[in-house]
Design an enzyme around this catalytic site. Structure first.
Site, short mmCIF file in Angstrom:
data_model
loop_
_atom_site.label_atom_id
_atom_site.label_comp_id
_atom_site.label_asym_id
_atom_site.label_seq_id
_atom_site.Cartn_x
_atom_site.Cartn_y
_atom_site.Cartn_z
N ASP A 322 37.30 16.37 48.43
CA ASP A 322 37.97 15.73 49.54
C ASP A 322 37.04 15.84 50.75
O ASP A 322 36.05 16.58 50.74
CB ASP A 322 39.32 16.39 49.81
N ALA A 323 37.31 15.06 51.79
CA ALA A 323 36.38 14.97 52.90
C ALA A 323 36.16 16.32 53.57
O ALA A 323 37.11 17.01 53.93
CB ALA A 323 36.90 13.97 53.94
#
Length: 788
Positions: A322-323
């Protein structure tokens, strides 16, 4: 994909997305685990709702090309420098955190394998020209975007699509999204999100399929099919990314990003099945989650990414974080430095670092130090290169902007969105058959902050859409009844804010008075209440289920006029309907219905369509009941015992509306429950069937649902578990026979005692009906196999 750290960042990304989208317009004029499968039949025609364990309904590759794909990837690897390989493991936000190195220069140096948040076909085409023609290895980029519930055409939010209980509809919607995204040059969707959510305070409940693993697995399977087509690389399709692995939806208190503490059997029986269904469907990529799972961050969790995903499930694709989740391993207090964070994420099984550049800054040093081997780097890069090969990016890396303009403006896609919004709506209440409204009505009041609000109908993660194309509910009603007097009053304003402005709230009292005057002049009022787009979704958890702002006061004031009132809900989570469910005759759950929401709601209100959706979660009476879900265990003094009153002394412990609930403008009966056997051996199957009939005066859709309960075993089992469903369309007086198969997949579960999947010789209950409170009942016995 998850990337938002604050409301300011969220606004920043929204601006980038809109710029990208408008550039498009200007330049162009865009396995299931054991216990998770069922075969459904309508009379004699068998259909598979969810792939059986061990079956891949969508191959992860074209089988005859597998050797060629591997050879091409290995040939590239043999000629790449270490720096170029690490570049393939790096995904960067387009034009985000600008530094002395330009976007084009990074591509030329081989420092980026993927960009995200760029949607303009002309810009994507330029980036691919740089990558293919100006970099040493000529490797095209993989362009990703949050294609969650549409690209240019925005469909209802995923929670709403799950309420359709129609996997074929979901597959069709994601195929439209894939076609539009692919035409624009976006070949990778950060969807489906399949996190099970049993706490509706969690904002991201809007992005998933609700509380149930069986329904969730069916929706995961359908979305992967829709995005990827028959195989990865299918024309007009893109690669999917199932997220967030795993148990992200179990965050403490429903607070986004907070830790999850989930037992092993809950992981296996509840939270894993939708992910496993996506893997069995051939999903090409998986996204690791943000949060700690049992004190180990999911993006550094080898149990999840290696033991379960790759070894147990034989996943052959790649994992993206995920970011910023890789660098966040240090923020979590798990890693002691960025270099340590890169090492832990890489060793856990994360192929690609989204956004943080932690791999780019540290992996080369880790190889030089001997902490990461060159072979391990190759093993991480290979599936990324293979994915680009399978997608055909080496042969067709560029974007045809004229073709993109044509695809992004296809009118048939808007009709598909309208159909999806109609089929997703759930009729919660219809006292006195107030709905459908008569079309000869002379005056209608549309009241509420969401009655003419484009910000609200599209819902979370709709950055690729065009807000100007949204048909509001006000305009949908006016389109439907051009000869009627349709007046609008906002009644009150709503906005997302931590501490409401008192002056603003005081003005709301004046607006409520104006709204009641409008209601007094009308024959009927359509009250449109709920949440704006940014009130559910990521970074949008809510401490209660109350209506934001002064909507409850507006509701009561309008009802006090004595005029007929229909409540249309626009929202991404259940809200507190305790008062409304007693005082408003008709309640229609429209969700965040997408671009065509206004036309769809009008179709439903005036009888051109019949509601057939069902709730994908249990609707609580109040936030104090959370978590509440139908598949709970039996306990001391069960609900069905003669002395049971409630778990609470102040309210009933039952939900306001049960899981699977939804009304229709017609009536159905389900009868004649038949089992083809009342006893089977472990490993054998039995068939359960019943007749369903439309006994009303209108055609309509009914969702026939099958539930089971294992009465005893090595562990306590839920009072009911969904193990089959089928949405059926019937004409008045029409009857159909619906059949389900119960076998090993449906009757097995992960035993916390045995530490494995078990199918036990025991007695079972079986029910069929229209929701989780179904009363049509039978029973059967599973016996131990005969010893030879």
């Amino acid at each position: 994909m998850t990337f938002v750290r604050s409301f300011a960042l969220r606004t920043f990304y929204f601006s980038i997305a809109l710029v990208g989208f408008w550039a498009v317009c200007v330049s162009a004029i865009a396995v299931a685990a054991p216990g998770q499968s069922a075969n459904l039949t309508e009379q004699a025609a068998p259909q598979s709702a969810i792939p059986s364990a061990g079956t891949k309904s969508i191959p992860n590759r074209v089988p005859e090309q597998e050797d060629e794909v591997r050879q091409r990837a290995d040939s590239l690897l043999s000629r790449m420098t270490l720096h170029e390989k690490i570049g393939q493991l790096t995904q960067i936000f387009y034009q985000y955190f600008p530094d002395t190195t330009s976007v084009d220069d990074r591509i030329r140096k081989g420092e980026v394998g993927s960009y995200l948040f760029v949607t303009d076909p002309s810009i994507i085409d330029h980036l691919q020209h740089v990558a293919v023609e100006e970099s040493r290895m000529h490797i095209p980029l993989l362009i990703g975007f949050d294609v969650i519930h549409g690209f240019r055409t925005i469909f209802p939010i995923p929670l709403a699509m799950a309420a359709s209980w129609d996997p074929s509809l979901v597959e069709k919607a994601q195929a439209v999204a894939a076609k539009e995204a692919s035409a624009a040059g976006v070949k990778w969707a950060f969807a489906p999100m399949v996190d099970i959510a049993r706490d509706p305070r969690w904002g991201r409940i809007a992005e998933g399929a609700g509380e149930d693993p069986f329904l969730g697995a069916a929706m995961a399977n359908a979305q992967v099919k829709g995005f990827q087509g028959a195989y990865i690389g299918s024309p007009e399709h893109i690669v999917a990314c199932v997220k967030h692995f795993a148990a992200y939806g179990a965050a403490d208190g429903g607070r986004d990003y907070d830790s999850s503490y989930v037992s092993d059997d809950q992981l296996r029986n509840v939270y894993f099945p939708p992910f496993h269904a996506a893997v069995e469907a051939g999903v090409g990529s998986v996204m690791s989650a943000y949060m700690d799972l049992n004190d180990v961050p999911a993006s550094g969790n080898a149990f999840l990414l290696q033991d379960v995903l790759r070894r147990e499930w034989a996943f052959k694709g790649f994992v993206v974080s995920d970011a910023f989740a890789v660098q966040d391993l240090q923020t979590h207090g798990f890693a002691h430095s960025p270099q340590d964070a890169a090492l832990r994420a890489f060793n856990a099984g994360v192929n690609m670092d989204m956004g943080s550049k932690t791999y780019l800054a540290n992996l080369e040093t880790l190889v030089q130090q001997g902490k990461v081997t060159s072979t391990a780097i190759d093993d991480a890069v290979r599936p990324l290169l293979e994915m680009k090969i399978r997608l055909g990016l080496f042969e067709n890396p560029y974007v045809d902007t004229a073709h993109a303009a044509k695809v992004l403006n296809a009118p048939e896609d808007r009709e598909a969105a309208r159909e999806a919004a109609v089929k997703s709506a759930v009729l919660l209440r219809n006292q006195g058959d107030l709905l459908p409204l008569k079309k000869n009505i002379s005056s209608i009041a549309v009241i509420g902050p969401l009655g003419d609000a484009q910000r609200g109908l599209q819902g979370t993660w709709s950055f690729g859409g065009d807000p100007s194309e949204v048909v509001t509910i006000l305009h949908g009603i006016r389109n439907k009844l051009p000869g009627a007097r349709v007046e609008f009053a906002e009644g009150t304003k709503i906005k997302r804010e931590y501490q409401p402005d008192e002056d603003w709230l005081q003005q709301a009292d004046e607006e409520i008075k104006k709204a009641t005057d409008v209601a007094q002049r009308a024959d009927v009022t359509v009250l449109v209440l709920g949440e704006l787009d940014d009130m559910s979704g990521e970074n949008a958890s809510q401490s209660s289920l109350e209506f934001p702002g002064k909507q409850e006061q507006l509701m009561r004031a309008v009802v006090d006029t004595g005029k007929p009132v229909v409540l249309a809900l626009v929202n991404g989570r259940p809200l507190n309907l305790s008062w409304a469910s007693k005082h408003i005759s008709a309640i229609l759950e429209a969700w965040h219905p997408g671009d065509q929401g206004g036309n769809a709601v009008a179709d439903l209100l005036f009888g051109d369509a019949n509601p057939g959706g069902k709730l994908p979660f249990t609707w609580p009476r109040s936030g104090g009941q959370i978590p509440i879900y139908y598949a709970h265990n039996l306990t001391h003094l069960p609900e069905g015992s003669k002395d049971f009153v409630s778990r609470y002394w102040d309210i009933p412990s039952s939900p306001l509306y049960p899981f699977g609930y939804g009304l229709s403008y017609t009536h159905f009966t389900i009868s004649n429950l038949i089992l083809n056997a009342t006893e089977v051996s472990v490993g054998e199957s039995l068939r359960v069937s019943a007749d369903v009939e439309d006994t009303g005066a209108r055609p309509g859709d009914v969702v026939v649902q099958l539930y089971i309960h294992q009465r005893a075993g090595s562990a306590s089992r839920p009072v009911r578990e969904l193990k089959g469903f089928k949405r059926v369309s019937l004409l008045p007086g029409e009857r159909k026979t619906i059949s389900f198969t119960l076998g090993k997949d449906e009757l097995s579960y992960w035993s916390p005692v045995e530490k494995k999947w078990v199918e036990e010789p025991e007695d079972f209950d079986v029910w069929m009906g229209e929701d989780s409170s179904a009363q049509l009942h039978s029973e059967f016995h599973v016996k131990a196999p005969m010893r030879k």
